[in-house]
Design a protein around this motif. Structure first.
Motif, PDB file in Angstrom:
ATOM      1  N   VAL A  32      48.981  38.166  39.671  1.00  0.00           N
ATOM      2  CA  VAL A  32      47.975  37.566  40.547  1.00  0.00           C
ATOM      3  C   VAL A  32      47.814  36.076  40.274  1.00  0.00           C
ATOM      4  CG1 VAL A  32      46.725  39.720  40.955  1.00  0.00           C
ATOM      5  CG2 VAL A  32      46.004  38.234  39.105  1.00  0.00           C
ATOM      6  N   GLN A  33      48.008  35.660  39.049  1.00  0.00           N
ATOM      7  CA  GLN A  33      47.944  34.230  38.737  1.00  0.00           C
ATOM      8  C   GLN A  33      49.164  33.503  39.295  1.00  0.00           C
ATOM      9  OE1 GLN A  33      45.680  32.086  37.298  1.00  0.00           O
ATOM     10  NE2 GLN A  33      47.161  30.516  37.840  1.00  0.00           N
ATOM     11  N   ARG A  34      50.346  34.023  39.015  1.00  0.00           N
ATOM     12  CA  ARG A  34      51.589  33.349  39.389  1.00  0.00           C
ATOM     13  C   ARG A  34      51.841  33.375  40.907  1.00  0.00           C
ATOM     14  NH1 ARG A  34      56.675  35.543  39.544  1.00  0.00           N
ATOM     15  NH2 ARG A  34      56.006  37.343  38.358  1.00  0.00           N
ATOM     16  N   LEU A  35      51.647  34.522  41.533  1.00  0.00           N
ATOM     17  CA  LEU A  35      52.003  34.654  42.945  1.00  0.00           C
ATOM     18  C   LEU A  35      50.882  34.290  43.908  1.00  0.00           C
ATOM     19  CD1 LEU A  35      53.975  38.026  42.789  1.00  0.00           C
ATOM     20  CD2 LEU A  35      54.895  35.697  42.792  1.00  0.00           C
ATOM     21  N   LEU A  36      49.643  34.534  43.512  1.00  0.00           N
ATOM     22  CA  LEU A  36      48.534  34.336  44.441  1.00  0.00           C
ATOM     23  C   LEU A  36      47.558  33.242  44.016  1.00  0.00           C
ATOM     24  CD1 LEU A  36      47.792  38.124  45.058  1.00  0.00           C
ATOM     25  CD2 LEU A  36      49.061  36.559  46.551  1.00  0.00           C
ATOM     26  N   ASP A  37      47.742  32.707  42.812  1.00  0.00           N
ATOM     27  CA  ASP A  37      46.853  31.694  42.257  1.00  0.00           C
ATOM     28  C   ASP A  37      45.398  32.177  42.246  1.00  0.00           C
ATOM     29  OD1 ASP A  37      46.292  29.299  40.996  1.00  0.00           O
ATOM     30  OD2 ASP A  37      45.843  28.280  42.890  1.00  0.00           O
ATOM     31  N   LEU A  38      45.199  33.424  41.801  1.00  0.00           N
ATOM     32  CA  LEU A  38      43.861  33.994  41.697  1.00  0.00           C
ATOM     33  C   LEU A  38      43.363  33.869  40.266  1.00  0.00           C
ATOM     34  CD1 LEU A  38      44.319  37.277  43.775  1.00  0.00           C
ATOM     35  CD2 LEU A  38      43.575  35.027  44.560  1.00  0.00           C
ATOM     36  N   LYS A  39      42.065  33.707  40.143  1.00  0.00           N
ATOM     37  CA  LYS A  39      41.437  33.587  38.834  1.00  0.00           C
ATOM     38  C   LYS A  39      40.571  34.811  38.574  1.00  0.00           C
ATOM     39  CE  LYS A  39      42.796  29.242  38.443  1.00  0.00           C
ATOM     40  NZ  LYS A  39      44.146  29.245  38.903  1.00  0.00           N
ATOM     41  N   LYS A  40      40.526  35.214  37.305  1.00  0.00           N
ATOM     42  CA  LYS A  40      39.727  36.363  36.908  1.00  0.00           C
ATOM     43  C   LYS A  40      38.246  36.010  36.986  1.00  0.00           C
ATOM     44  CE  LYS A  40      39.140  39.467  32.986  1.00  0.00           C
ATOM     45  NZ  LYS A  40      39.583  39.762  31.633  1.00  0.00           N
ATOM     46  N   SER A  41      37.470  36.892  37.580  1.00  0.00           N
ATOM     47  CA  SER A  41      36.023  36.740  37.694  1.00  0.00           C
ATOM     48  C   SER A  41      35.348  37.417  36.501  1.00  0.00           C
ATOM     49  CB  SER A  41      35.562  37.402  39.002  1.00  0.00           C
ATOM     50  OG  SER A  41      34.186  37.670  38.979  1.00  0.00           O
ATOM     51  N   SER A  42      34.085  37.106  36.269  1.00  0.00           N
ATOM     52  CA  SER A  42      33.335  37.780  35.202  1.00  0.00           C
ATOM     53  C   SER A  42      32.922  39.193  35.624  1.00  0.00           C
ATOM     54  CB  SER A  42      32.095  36.966  34.831  1.00  0.00           C
ATOM     55  OG  SER A  42      31.191  36.935  35.930  1.00  0.00           O
ATOM     56  N   PHE A  43      32.960  39.475  36.922  1.00  0.00           N
ATOM     57  CA  PHE A  43      32.557  40.787  37.425  1.00  0.00           C
ATOM     58  C   PHE A  43      33.605  41.841  37.079  1.00  0.00           C
ATOM     59  CE2 PHE A  43      32.792  43.875  40.973  1.00  0.00           C
ATOM     60  CZ  PHE A  43      31.610  44.545  40.695  1.00  0.00           C
ATOM     61  N   GLU A  44      33.159  42.964  36.538  1.00  0.00           N
ATOM     62  CA  GLU A  44      34.045  44.075  36.217  1.00  0.00           C
ATOM     63  C   GLU A  44      33.671  45.277  37.063  1.00  0.00           C
ATOM     64  OE1 GLU A  44      34.171  44.861  32.014  1.00  0.00           O
ATOM     65  OE2 GLU A  44      34.397  42.731  31.536  1.00  0.00           O
ATOM     66  N   PRO A  45      34.547  45.670  37.995  1.00  0.00           N
ATOM     67  CA  PRO A  45      34.244  46.823  38.842  1.00  0.00           C
ATOM     68  C   PRO A  45      34.161  48.110  38.025  1.00  0.00           C
ATOM     69  CG  PRO A  45      36.376  45.834  39.419  1.00  0.00           C
ATOM     70  CD  PRO A  45      35.825  45.070  38.282  1.00  0.00           C
ATOM     71  N   THR A  46      33.287  49.009  38.461  1.00  0.00           N
ATOM     72  CA  THR A  46      33.167  50.316  37.819  1.00  0.00           C
ATOM     73  C   THR A  46      33.361  51.401  38.869  1.00  0.00           C
ATOM     74  OG1 THR A  46      30.767  50.152  38.038  1.00  0.00           O
ATOM     75  CG2 THR A  46      31.707  49.560  35.901  1.00  0.00           C
ATOM     76  N   HIS A  47      33.659  52.598  38.398  1.00  0.00           N
ATOM     77  CA  HIS A  47      34.034  53.692  39.283  1.00  0.00           C
ATOM     78  C   HIS A  47      33.131  54.897  39.097  1.00  0.00           C
ATOM     79  CE1 HIS A  47      37.508  51.072  39.083  1.00  0.00           C
ATOM     80  NE2 HIS A  47      37.857  51.554  40.254  1.00  0.00           N
TER      81      HIS A  47
END
Length: 192
Positions: free
Chosen positions: A157-172
């Motif tokens: 996601v960093q290399r191909l989409l230039d996305l940054k990790k958010s502090s939010f952690e999804p739960t299920h």
């Protein structure tokens, strides 16, 4: 060499009965979904996770947060794509009356959402209609984590989409032990 009936594996009566009950319930759910699909769209029909498809539904808190962030990002009449995250659809539809929402999903049970459903296979990510390739204001994607080809996403996601990790952690809903993260190409933390 032949195998006699005595050598073949057998299920206990209790196990066989439980298996039959499971198949009966599964068939009833599928028949109910087929009936609904053919008659009208009913978004209140629950669709269970299919672990064979690596489906793990978000809990209500995660759904609310992701829907609210998306709506803050696009405004009241945005175009939203949900890729492999069907648990966001109902809440998004409830809160975003004027938004255009498309669920790109492999599981055809979600075709009950009518024109908002588009069959999608993450293994062929470019097979979307050409007019939809740059169409959406925001794309929320949740590729199947447990498949081998989706197991390590952070570098991609960093290399191909230039996305940054958010502090939010999804739960299920079923409290999965795996670690999950949320990535974005905007400062998602400002919208939380």
């Amino acid at each position: 060499m032949s195998i006699s009936d005595d050598d073949a594996p057998h299920l206990s009566a209790d196990t066989f009965a439980a298996l039959q009950e499971f198949y009966k319930e599964q068939e009833e759910r599928e028949n109910r979904l087929k009936l609904i699909s053919s008659e009208a769209t009913d978004e209140n029909i629950p669709i269970d996770e299919d672990w064979q498809l690596s489906q793990f539904w978000y809990d209500d808190k995660t759904i609310d947060i992701l829907v609210d962030v998306a709506l803050k990002a696009v405004g009241p009449s945005g175009k939203i794509a949900l890729v492999s995250c069907p648990t966001l659809y109902k809440k998004m539809r409830q809160k975003a009356n004027d938004c255009e929402i498309t669920l790109f999903e492999y599981d055809e049970r979600f075709s009950i959402y009518g024109k908002d459903f588009m069959l999608y296979d993450y293994k062929s990510p470019l097979l979307v209609p050409r007019d939809k390739s740059s169409y959406y204001d925001i794309v929320l994607a949740d590729p199947p984590f447990l498949s081998e080809e989706c197991a390590i996403m952070a570098d991609l996601v960093q290399r191909l989409l230039d996305l940054k990790k958010s502090s939010f952690e999804p739960t299920h809903r079923n409290n999965l032990a795996n670690e999950f993260w949320c990535y974005s190409n905007f400062n998602m933390d400002e919208l939380l």
